[in-house]
Design a protein around this motif. Structure first.
Motif, mmCIF file in Angstrom:
data_model
loop_
_atom_site.group_PDB
_atom_site.id
_atom_site.type_symbol
_atom_site.label_atom_id
_atom_site.label_comp_id
_atom_site.label_asym_id
_atom_site.label_seq_id
_atom_site.Cartn_x
_atom_site.Cartn_y
_atom_site.Cartn_z
ATOM 1 N N VAL A 147 9.771 10.067 1.284
ATOM 2 C CA VAL A 147 9.288 8.804 1.825
ATOM 3 C C VAL A 147 7.923 8.469 1.243
ATOM 4 O O VAL A 147 7.161 9.345 0.821
ATOM 5 C CB VAL A 147 9.222 8.873 3.366
ATOM 6 C CG1 VAL A 147 8.062 9.752 3.838
ATOM 7 C CG2 VAL A 147 9.132 7.471 3.976
ATOM 8 N N SER A 148 7.629 7.194 1.218
ATOM 9 C CA SER A 148 6.342 6.696 0.745
ATOM 10 C C SER A 148 5.186 7.455 1.386
ATOM 11 O O SER A 148 5.195 7.740 2.583
ATOM 12 C CB SER A 148 6.221 5.202 1.082
ATOM 13 O OG SER A 148 4.949 4.705 0.745
ATOM 14 N N GLY A 149 4.182 7.766 0.564
ATOM 15 C CA GLY A 149 3.020 8.508 1.029
ATOM 16 C C GLY A 149 3.059 9.977 0.700
ATOM 17 O O GLY A 149 2.031 10.670 0.791
ATOM 18 N N THR A 150 4.218 10.481 0.322
ATOM 19 C CA THR A 150 4.361 11.885 -0.061
ATOM 20 C C THR A 150 3.768 12.098 -1.454
ATOM 21 O O THR A 150 4.057 11.343 -2.374
ATOM 22 C CB THR A 150 5.843 12.298 -0.060
ATOM 23 O OG1 THR A 150 6.427 11.987 1.206
ATOM 24 C CG2 THR A 150 5.999 13.780 -0.354
ATOM 25 N N HIS A 151 2.943 13.131 -1.609
ATOM 26 C CA HIS A 151 2.373 13.424 -2.921
ATOM 27 C C HIS A 151 3.447 13.982 -3.852
ATOM 28 O O HIS A 151 4.387 14.635 -3.411
ATOM 29 C CB HIS A 151 1.216 14.420 -2.788
ATOM 30 C CG HIS A 151 -0.028 13.805 -2.232
ATOM 31 N ND1 HIS A 151 -1.278 14.318 -2.448
ATOM 32 C CD2 HIS A 151 -0.233 12.693 -1.465
ATOM 33 C CE1 HIS A 151 -2.190 13.567 -1.851
ATOM 34 N NE2 HIS A 151 -1.569 12.572 -1.237
ATOM 35 N N ILE A 152 3.294 13.724 -5.135
ATOM 36 C CA ILE A 152 4.231 14.165 -6.159
ATOM 37 C C ILE A 152 3.524 15.150 -7.083
ATOM 38 O O ILE A 152 2.485 14.830 -7.667
ATOM 39 C CB ILE A 152 4.763 12.969 -6.980
ATOM 40 C CG1 ILE A 152 5.511 11.978 -6.083
ATOM 41 C CG2 ILE A 152 5.652 13.451 -8.118
ATOM 42 C CD1 ILE A 152 6.777 12.522 -5.453
ATOM 43 N N ARG A 153 4.088 16.351 -7.215
ATOM 44 C CA ARG A 153 3.486 17.361 -8.082
ATOM 45 C C ARG A 153 3.963 17.172 -9.522
ATOM 46 O O ARG A 153 5.158 17.007 -9.771
ATOM 47 C CB ARG A 153 3.845 18.769 -7.604
ATOM 48 C CG ARG A 153 3.094 19.863 -8.375
ATOM 49 C CD ARG A 153 3.424 21.236 -7.829
ATOM 50 N NE ARG A 153 2.898 21.450 -6.504
ATOM 51 C CZ ARG A 153 1.636 21.825 -6.230
ATOM 52 N NH1 ARG A 153 0.781 22.000 -7.231
ATOM 53 N NH2 ARG A 153 1.243 21.999 -4.995
ATOM 54 N N ARG A 154 3.028 17.176 -10.448
ATOM 55 C CA ARG A 154 3.370 17.055 -11.861
ATOM 56 C C ARG A 154 4.315 18.189 -12.252
ATOM 57 O O ARG A 154 4.039 19.360 -11.983
ATOM 58 C CB ARG A 154 2.100 17.113 -12.711
ATOM 59 C CG ARG A 154 2.333 16.946 -14.217
ATOM 60 C CD ARG A 154 1.011 17.030 -14.973
ATOM 61 N NE ARG A 154 0.111 15.954 -14.583
ATOM 62 C CZ ARG A 154 0.099 14.739 -15.118
ATOM 63 N NH1 ARG A 154 0.956 14.457 -16.100
ATOM 64 N NH2 ARG A 154 -0.748 13.810 -14.693
ATOM 65 N N PRO A 155 5.435 17.890 -12.895
ATOM 66 C CA PRO A 155 6.397 18.947 -13.227
ATOM 67 C C PRO A 155 6.013 19.714 -14.491
ATOM 68 O O PRO A 155 5.339 19.182 -15.380
ATOM 69 C CB PRO A 155 7.700 18.177 -13.458
ATOM 70 C CG PRO A 155 7.240 16.854 -13.978
ATOM 71 C CD PRO A 155 5.951 16.549 -13.244
ATOM 72 N N ASN A 156 6.443 20.946 -14.549
ATOM 73 C CA ASN A 156 6.410 21.737 -15.782
ATOM 74 C C ASN A 156 7.768 21.648 -16.460
ATOM 75 O O ASN A 156 8.789 21.379 -15.816
ATOM 76 C CB ASN A 156 6.111 23.209 -15.471
ATOM 77 C CG ASN A 156 4.682 23.424 -15.031
ATOM 78 O OD1 ASN A 156 3.749 23.332 -15.819
ATOM 79 N ND2 ASN A 156 4.498 23.725 -13.747
ATOM 80 N N GLY A 157 7.788 21.907 -17.747
ATOM 81 C CA GLY A 157 9.058 21.912 -18.462
ATOM 82 C C GLY A 157 8.867 22.202 -19.932
ATOM 83 O O GLY A 157 7.751 22.498 -20.393
ATOM 84 N N GLN A 158 9.956 22.117 -20.680
ATOM 85 C CA GLN A 158 9.912 22.359 -22.118
ATOM 86 C C GLN A 158 9.699 21.038 -22.854
ATOM 87 O O GLN A 158 10.463 20.086 -22.673
ATOM 88 C CB GLN A 158 11.208 23.023 -22.580
ATOM 89 C CG GLN A 158 11.426 24.404 -21.983
ATOM 90 C CD GLN A 158 12.625 25.096 -22.591
ATOM 91 O OE1 GLN A 158 12.743 25.214 -23.812
ATOM 92 N NE2 GLN A 158 13.519 25.571 -21.734
ATOM 93 N N ILE A 159 8.653 20.989 -23.669
ATOM 94 C CA ILE A 159 8.322 19.785 -24.412
ATOM 95 C C ILE A 159 8.068 20.137 -25.880
ATOM 96 O O ILE A 159 7.719 21.274 -26.200
ATOM 97 C CB ILE A 159 7.091 19.067 -23.826
ATOM 98 C CG1 ILE A 159 5.860 19.980 -23.865
ATOM 99 C CG2 ILE A 159 7.364 18.618 -22.402
ATOM 100 C CD1 ILE A 159 4.602 19.330 -23.314
ATOM 101 N N LEU A 160 8.276 19.171 -26.739
ATOM 102 C CA LEU A 160 8.023 19.363 -28.165
ATOM 103 C C LEU A 160 6.625 18.847 -28.504
ATOM 104 O O LEU A 160 6.388 17.636 -28.513
ATOM 105 C CB LEU A 160 9.061 18.634 -29.006
ATOM 106 C CG LEU A 160 10.467 19.236 -29.042
ATOM 107 C CD1 LEU A 160 11.385 18.338 -29.874
ATOM 108 C CD2 LEU A 160 10.448 20.641 -29.613
#
Length: 433
Positions: free
Chosen positions: A177-190
């Motif tokens: 729901v609106s107002g919830t913080h979003i954590r930056r994701p980790n992953g595989q990137i070039l």
């Protein structure tokens, strides 16, 4: 026709005029653990459980008030659109200055104290229990803008685009729901595109937004029984704003051959109040014109099956500077939500009450600099900076940035129909040892 006035004080620019009456789920300061249904009116929430217990629905005996004891809107939604319509009209009457039943709430100070909660006295929660979530790609301008970045603009759209409503299945558990913080994701990137088989595991560097509308399903269908296009609208409960957060660099490496996965499943934000389909009826608009006629099973009887919703996106930096980075209409869709329902079920897929359908990113044609629904379009795939207030700039989101999406219709005579905010703030990625 002028909208009726309410005896509840409503600020002139409130999204929640008496012409709206959206439904949501709240807890209150006096009852912090019991989630229950409510409607928004101005800066107040009408607690439907307390209203029901105070005999508020005594003039509407046909409605099963047990649905207002539930912690989600699913049971209410499952009653069907005729009941939603009846309850909404009844509540509009109860809240009207010229109400037919002043004794129910207008002149009942005791029930007002129990059920009519001012802003600050209640908290919003996710309105539905979401069983499944499907995100479509119905924003044709967005599809053209992205396709032009990666291919010859003459072949911006894939060959299937004008024939069917393209979509992918998302992750229901990470819809918040609106107002919830979003954590930056980790992953595989070039990090080095010249070494396509040597990805680096790291936090996402190209964290993006996707400005969308979304619909909740209220009427299921049996497995193997498609929903016909002429009946599809009856399966839609109402609409919310949606931000389908996207990790563009992670997506670029992982999407071949099966499409989005971890680049999309770390968080999807929706606004808290569900605007019923009936509230949007006055704001119907024609869909974008297709290059070819749709197949018969997706052919609607009328063209005005999307909505002229004024959508805006604000980016607020950690120091508090706010810039509106997008202004676009919700009518910029090639496929309507009823068409999405019909296509989703054409092979016999069974939908459930509470299923969530996203529209896909809604963008304009690039003729205006600020009518785009994602940052990758705004920055032209990283080639330009997005100018913000205070001489700040962005290409993609930084930690601490807050995105706020708003959507409104109408506004004449104070009859604004809006969604409230769809907002999320970016937190730093998890640190791996």
């Amino acid at each position: 026709m002028a909208s009726p006035k309410s005896w509840v004080p409503i600020p002139p620019k409130s999204d929640f005029s008496i012409a709206n009456i959206p439904f949501g789920i709240i807890t209150s300061r006096n009852s912090q653990t019991q989630k229950r249904p409510a409607v928004a009116i101005g800066d107040h929430a009408l607690d439907l459980l307390a209203f029901s217990k105070g005999n508020g629905f005594s003039k509407l005996p046909s409605v099963d008030v047990s649905v207002f004891e539930q912690p989600t809107l699913n049971d209410f939604a499952a009653l069907g659109r005729p009941v939603h319509r009846e309850v909404r009209k009844y509540l509009q009457d109860i809240l009207s200055e010229s109400t037919s039943y002043p004794e129910i709430l207008k002149d009942n100070a005791e029930l007002q104290k129990a059920a009519l909660l001012p802003k600050g006295e209640f908290k919003n929660h996710l309105p539905m229990k979401i069983g499944d979530y499907t995100d479509f790609f119905a924003g044709r301008n967005h599809a053209v803008n992205l396709g032009s970045m990666f291919r010859d603009p003459k072949n911006a759209l894939q060959p299937n685009y004008n024939h069917l409503a393209v979509a992918y299945h998302g992750r229901a558990s990470s819809v918040v729901v609106s107002g919830t913080h979003i954590r930056r994701p980790n992953g595989q990137i070039l990090l080095d595109p010249t070494k396509p088989t040597e990805p680096t595991f790291a936090p996402c560097r190209f964290l993006d937004i996707e400005l969308e509308l979304a619909a909740f399903i209220c009427k299921p269908n049996d497995l193997g029984e498609p929903i016909k296009i002429k009946n599809a609208a009856d399966h839609i409960f109402g609409y919310v704003l949606m931000n389908d957060w996207s990790a563009r660099d992670i997506q670029k490496f992982e999407y071949v051959p099966l499409g989005p996965f971890t680049a999309k499943n770390f968080g999807t934000t929706v606004s808290a109040w569900v605007v019923l389909a009936d509230a949007l009826e006055p704001f119907r608009a024609d869909k974008l014109k297709s290059e070819i006629p749709p197949p018969k099973y997706l052919t609607e009887e009328r063209d005005d099956t999307v909505y002229d919703i004024k959508l805006e996106v604000d980016l607020t930096t950690p120091d508090g500077g706010t810039t509106t980075i997008s202004r676009v209409s919700g009518k910029n869709l090639l496929w309507s939500f009823p068409q999405m329902v019909a296509h989703h079920t054409v092979g016999g897929c069974n939908l459930g009450v509470g299923d969530l359908f996203g529209s896909g990113t809604i963008s304009g044609t690039r003729e205006e600099r600020d009518d785009l629904g994602s940052m990758i379009e705004m920055n032209q795939q990283g080639k330009r900076e997005i100018q913000l207030a205070g001489m700040d700039v962005r290409k993609f989101l930084k930690d601490g940035d807050t995105i706020t999406i708003r959507g409104t219709c109408g506004g004449e005579d104070g009859a604004l129909v809006g969604f409230g905010e769809c907002t999320g703030t970016i937190e730093s990625a998890v640190v791996y040892d």
